[in-house]
Design a protein around this motif. Structure first.
Motif, PDB file in Angstrom:
ATOM      1  N   ASP A  88      88.782  36.434  22.604  1.00 46.93           N
ATOM      2  CA  ASP A  88      88.910  37.573  23.664  1.00 46.93           C
ATOM      3  C   ASP A  88      88.037  36.715  24.503  1.00 46.93           C
ATOM      4  OD1 ASP A  88      89.235  39.753  25.559  1.00 46.93           O
ATOM      5  OD2 ASP A  88      88.165  41.135  23.961  1.00 46.93           O
TER       6      ASP A  88
ATOM      7  N   PRO B  43      86.619  45.905  22.703  1.00 44.09           N
ATOM      8  CA  PRO B  43      86.937  46.598  22.360  1.00 44.09           C
ATOM      9  C   PRO B  43      85.760  45.847  20.631  1.00 44.09           C
ATOM     10  CG  PRO B  43      88.496  45.235  22.305  1.00 44.09           C
ATOM     11  CD  PRO B  43      86.952  44.925  23.955  1.00 44.09           C
TER      12      PRO B  43
ATOM     13  N   ARG C 275      91.925  45.303  13.033  1.00 43.81           N
ATOM     14  CA  ARG C 275      92.672  46.054  14.556  1.00 43.81           C
ATOM     15  C   ARG C 275      91.655  45.362  15.905  1.00 43.81           C
ATOM     16  NH1 ARG C 275      94.338  52.133  16.157  1.00 43.81           N
ATOM     17  NH2 ARG C 275      94.949  52.507  18.253  1.00 43.81           N
ATOM     18  N   ASN C 276      92.679  44.556  16.808  1.00 45.97           N
ATOM     19  CA  ASN C 276      91.770  44.160  17.903  1.00 45.97           C
ATOM     20  C   ASN C 276      91.403  42.870  17.671  1.00 45.97           C
ATOM     21  OD1 ASN C 276      92.312  46.625  19.295  1.00 45.97           O
ATOM     22  ND2 ASN C 276      90.547  47.470  18.313  1.00 45.97           N
TER      23      ASN C 276
END
Length: 758
Positions: free
Chosen positions: A156, A168, A183-184
């Motif tokens: 990220d 997140p 997810r993410n």
């Protein structure tokens, strides 16, 4: 389907301390054995039933002198081959903290030969991709960090600018087929080895690392580096998807031995808890009577569900520290490995039909059949074109007009609606160009249409604001520099008094040794160790960073010269120069070899033409059928040159990989150097601010925010001798006054420029 148990290996960390008594036997046909001998403690009495010998079996045990290349060849290469064939693979390292897990998986950051399993596997995969030209490979990479039972995406881009709590969280989602989805967690595509290594470097930079009593750079989180490989044959709708997990588990800590407190204690609790849940899963899988496997107890076991008893070929590396104080933990690690070896996985070939390709092919077939049917029946359609069809026609017409090929065709099918719409588009484009040409000619005819509006006020105001900020920063640096130079001047005068009291028989060299040491607490040094710039010889400074001020830039350059990693960086830079020069030499040899091959081929073709002409003129076919020694010799030389060319190509590819890795190491060292400098700079700034607050602040600017200070007095001495290139050597008071005058002159220049703008 391939059924096999988890493969277990053991690696012993090199140790300079007193090691436990152990032996390694790799010659047994059933596998390798690692044996520990634990002598009985006489203090426990004569009746002592404690075991003295612990023997464990592995596929192979790697002793202390093993190299990283051998680890990759025996452990990672077979798993990488299975991933290329379409099977899932996992390699994870398990052991106590400080036993060498991160070094085995990721590698060291100093030498090229210290590359770990991840960079070597990436290099091997992309090498195989380039060799297999009959398949199309696509690669995606993800990097997951599990810190305190929370998942974070190490790739990220917000890691640097945000706090860990604001990022997140990676969440675990499960579909009806009990397949795990994260997810993410981003999937980054990498087209070559360099991009993949850059992603690895980015993730390693964002990892949670802290110093513990057992390890100076202990990773405080579990990290899973995943390579997703998709293999497809050109023109085929069948593809193979496989993934390779490379797992670096955090090391277990025995709190009673390490004495951790605070945040380190909290991290150790979560690490030990997740490893405990991992062991529960291992025990449940090894017992055939168990119907429930507690995968959901922790995030680690949920993510690695396929790797533990599922669709995967899994390999474990047990890293062992053989120090006497770590003997109990080493035996516990070996016992865990023996339980892991009982788990049986069922790896399946991950082959499927690509739904996107299949749907696109069926749509094309349906459209083609509709067009054929319309041509045969002569049926005309009256409904209006949809927005999607109109947009597609505009794209086709634009591509048709921009294509320079005069033979290009515009295929729209037998639909008259589309044909008429394309003609309308062409008419609109032509009329638009004609009207634009008319407006352009009218504009040239009336020169009064051009109006020049110059607005200098906003630019001047912005520039003046910037100059005021620079002047404020320069004032702060001058005040800090004056204070430090006065303190150094006082120390230098005290040293001069000591030298004045020195006996006359003492040599100048011994007198220079009496100069006081000064500098930051972490780096000791004397003024003699700093090269002075006397005699008007200016030291060549590196290119300045435009984002840093003059004082801060010079402080960074001096800090870099004194940094502990300077020797390693210079060694890697020198090695990079050598490898680049060697690559250039090999490239020149390849060019020469290619020219020689072309010349030999020309000679061979000429020789064959001469023989053919001779056989025709003399009407003797036997001449052409005979073996020509000259032709045979030329063919032999061509084969030798081709072998040399191929071998040189291989050497050049290996050099390219090494050069890219060295560049990555230098970039990593650069980032570490900048982080260390900013940390030191902030500490110095806070100390100066505290001293200014205690003294009531500098005169005339009680509310001014101080900028971070310049380096310590020895560093300032080096900066002053670098900055001033006078032909007369400056010492003592002259040197101090010259430095102050230089900064005051810079401030005066800024004031002059501000006054001119006003």
């Amino acid at each position: 389907m391939v059924k096999q148990t988890i493969q277990i290996f053991s690696r012993i960390k090199p140790s300079k301390k007193t090691t436990a008594v152990y032996s390694v036997d790799n010659d047994e046909p059933t596998g390798a054995f690692l044996e520990f001998l634990v002598p009985r403690d006489q203090a426990e009495g004569f009746v002592n039933n404690k075991r003295e010998c612990y023997k464990f079996r592995f596929l192979k045990v790697f002793d202390q002198a093993v190299k990283q290349e051998e680890i990759f060849t025996h452990i990672a290469k077979p798993v990488a081959d299975s991933v290329l064939a379409g099977y899932n693979g996992t390699i994870f390292a398990y052991g106590q903290t400080g036993s060498g897990k991160t070094f085995t998986i990721t590698g060291g950051a100093e030498r090229y030969s210290d590359r770990g399993i991840i960079p070597r596997t990436l290099s091997y995969l992309f090498q195989r991709f380039s060799q297999d030209s009959s398949m199309i490979y696509t690669t995606h990479i993800s990097y997951l960090e599990i810190y305190n039972e929370m998942g974070y995406d190490l790739l990220d881009s917000r890691h640097e600018a945000s706090r860990l709590e604001d990022l997140p969280k990676v969440l675990i989602m499960e579909d009806p087929d009990q397949n795990i989805h994260l997810r993410n967690l981003s999937l980054q595509q990498s087209a070559n080895e360099e991009e993949a290594l850059n992603l690895l470097f980015l993730g390693d930079t964002n990892r949670m690392i802290a110093e513990t009593p057992m390890n100076q750079a202990s990773t405080r989180s579990h990290c899973i580096f995943t390579v997703h490989v998709c293999r497809r044959e050109p023109g085929s709708a069948t593809l193979r998807r496989s993934k390779l997990h490379l797992v670096d588990l955090a090391g277990s800590d025995r709190v009673s031995k390490t004495g951790l407190t605070g945040q380190l204690l909290t991290e150790a609790k979560y690490i030990n808890l997740s490893l405990h849940y991992l062991e529960q899963v291992i025990i449940a899988l090894s017992e055939k009577s168990r119907s429930h496997i507690p995968y959901r107890n922790s995030m680690l076991t949920s993510v690695l569900r396929d790797s533990l008893g599922g669709n995967c070929m899994t390999t474990m590396i047990a890293t062992i520290a053989v120090d006497k104080r770590n003997l109990d933990e080493s035996i516990s690690t070996c016992r865990f490995a023996q339980r892991v070896a009982l788990i049986k996985n069922e790896a399946m070939l991950n082959e499927e039909l690509d739904p996107a390709l299949l749907i696109a092919r069926l749509k094309r077939e349906i459209q083609s059949l509709k067009e054929e049917l319309a041509m045969l029946t002569g049926e005309q359609r009256d409904e209006q074109l949809t927005g999607e069809e109109i947009q597609r026609l505009e794209v086709l017409v634009k591509a048709f007009l921009e294509d320079p090929d005069p033979d290009v065709t515009l295929s729209m099918g037998p639909d008259m609606r589309k044909i008429q719409h394309c003609f309308s588009l062409l008419k609109i484009m032509i009329m638009g160009k004609q009207s634009a040409g008319n407006r352009h000619s009218d504009g040239e005819a009336s020169p009064g249409n051009t109006v020049a509006v110059i607005q200098n006020s906003p630019c001047s105001a912005a520039e003046m604001t910037k100059l005021k900020e620079m002047m404020t920063q320069r004032d702060n640096e001058i005040s800090i520099l004056v204070k430090m130079l006065k303190r150094e001047k006082k120390r230098f005068q005290d040293t001069g008094d000591q030298l004045a009291n020195t006996p006359n028989g003492q040599s100048p060299a011994s007198q220079s040794a009496l100069r006081p040491a000064a500098g930051p607490p972490s780096r000791e040094g004397s003024l003699d160790s700093i090269p002075a710039n006397h005699g008007g010889q200016a030291i060549q400074m590196k290119k300045r960073d435009p984002q840093l001020s003059m004082g801060k830039q010079e402080a960074f350059e001096t800090f870099m010269r004194d940094h502990e990693d300077r020797v390693t960086v210079e060694h890697n830079r020198e090695l990079l120069k050598q490898r680049s020069a060697e690559a250039r030499r090999i490239g020149e040899k390849l060019s020469e070899a290619k020219n020689r091959i072309n010349e030999l081929k020309k000679q061979l073709a000429l020789q064959r033409r001469q023989r053919a002409a001779l056989s025709v003129t003399e009407n003797c076919p036997e001449v052409e059928a005979e073996v020509d020694p000259v032709e045979e010799n030329l063919c032999k030389h061509i084969e030798q040159e081709k072998k040399f060319y191929k071998s040189s190509i291989g050497v050049l590819k290996a050099l390219r990989t090494e050069i890219e890795h060295l560049q990555l190491l230098l970039e990593r060292a650069k980032v570490k150097l900048q982080r260390d400098f900013h940390k030191w700079w902030g500490l110095e700034a806070s100390s100066v601010q505290e001293s200014e607050a205690t003294a009531g602040g500098p005169a005339g600017s009680p509310h001014r925010t101080l900028q971070p200070p310049l380096p310590s007095p020895p560093a300032l001495w080096a900066l002053s001798t670098t900055k001033l290139s006078s032909s007369i050597p400056l010492t003592g008071d002259q040197q101090t006054d010259a430095d102050i005058l230089a900064f005051v002159q810079a401030r005066q220049n800024l004031l002059n420029r501000t006054g001119q703008l006003q």
